[in-house]
Motif scaffolding. Structure first.
Motif: not given
Ligand SMILES: O=C(O)CCC(=O)C(=O)O
Length: 269
Positions: A112, A118, A166, A258, A261-264
């Motif tokens: 993170s 993230r 992913c 990655n 969805e771009g966030k996690s």
């Protein structure tokens, strides 16, 4: 980099994405003393992790390289065994680190920070089952891991769902050294980069032909117990040199990518 300076690696995953960084070694993520304790539990097969390939006893498995847990590419196509083993592995891994910092929590905390805050999550299949968070690689004396490049793994049919959630084409590899062998066992990383043209017929192969790297420059890394290596194993050809001496090599880790969805960030083995 020392674990105590983790903050200076903030956002470094973006550098992997830009291809300006190939790898980092984070020293002393755990103390060598704690790794010694963890390694003796691994040696005693406590807790009783699932062994792959399946053997009657851990002592029998010791003769050859094996895993605690199971990887996606080792699992049967229907993934029933994989998701069943994943649930058991998670609780065994919590038990393994019960008197120290929990392994999964520590990995999530590190990734993170490296990912600029993230969320770091374990992906789930459409039935809501969690993927394996990691596996233990056990290499007894003389064992090695042959040349490979992890982007090749995604040709395996068991990657079908993971690919939809992913970016497995840019996956990173992470490994915590639990026990280092007396000699050998270096992680050898090559200058030679992956190209999809390397994968004949888009097929997964367990090990690539060593002639692919005979003209390539390389470096050999030997992280010590408690050190975490994170590197672009998806695009970098690498192998583990044969171990020497009586001490086996234990590493605990998996892969990171990655989420679409771009966030996690997702991790699995
Ligand atoms: O154990 C290690 O250091 C690396 C293992 C590896 O490259 C793999 O299993 O893909």
């Amino acid at each position: 980099m020392d674990y105590s300076q983790l903050g200076t690696l903030e956002h470094c995953l973006d550098e992997f994405t830009r291809r300006t960084l190939d790898g980092v070694v984070i020293r002393q993520v755990y103390s060598p003393e704690y790794m010694q304790e963890i390694s003796s539990r691994i040696e005693r097969h406590e807790p009783p992790f699932y062994i792959f390939p399946n053997m009657a006893t851990a002592a029998e498995a010791r003769k050859n390289k094996h895993l605690y847990g199971i990887t996606l590419v080792a699992a049967g196509r229907d993934l029933n065994e994989y998701f069943r083993v994943a649930a058991g592995f998670r609780s065994h891994c919590h038990e393994l680190f019960q008197d120290g910092a929990d392994y999964e929590e520590r990995m999530r905390q590190i990734f993170s920070v490296l990912g600029g805050g993230r969320a770091v999550v374990l992906p789930r299949n459409p039935d809501g089952q969690d993927y394996m968070p990691a596996t233990v690689r056990i290499l007894p004396a003389g064992a090695a891991i042959d040349l490979h490049c992890d982007n090749n793994l995604s040709h395996h049919p068991t990657y079908a769902h993971l690919k939809t959630v992913c970016d497995v084409g840019n996956q990173l590899s992470f490994f915590l050294t639990l026990n280092a062998p007396g000699g050998g066992g270096e992680l050898v990383v090559y200058e030679r980069r992956w190209s999809d043209r390397d994968d004949v017929g888009n097929e997964y192969v367990v090990s690539k032909d060593a002639s692919m790297v005979e003209d390539s420059e390389w470096i050999a890394l030997k992280p010590q117990p408690g050190d975490l290596i994170l590197f672009a194993g998806g695009r970098i050809y690498h192998r583990v040199a044969p171990t020497e001496g009586n001490r086996p090599r234990y590493t605990l880790g998996g892969f990171l990518a990655n989420a679409h969805e771009g966030k996690s960030l997702y991790y699995w083995s």
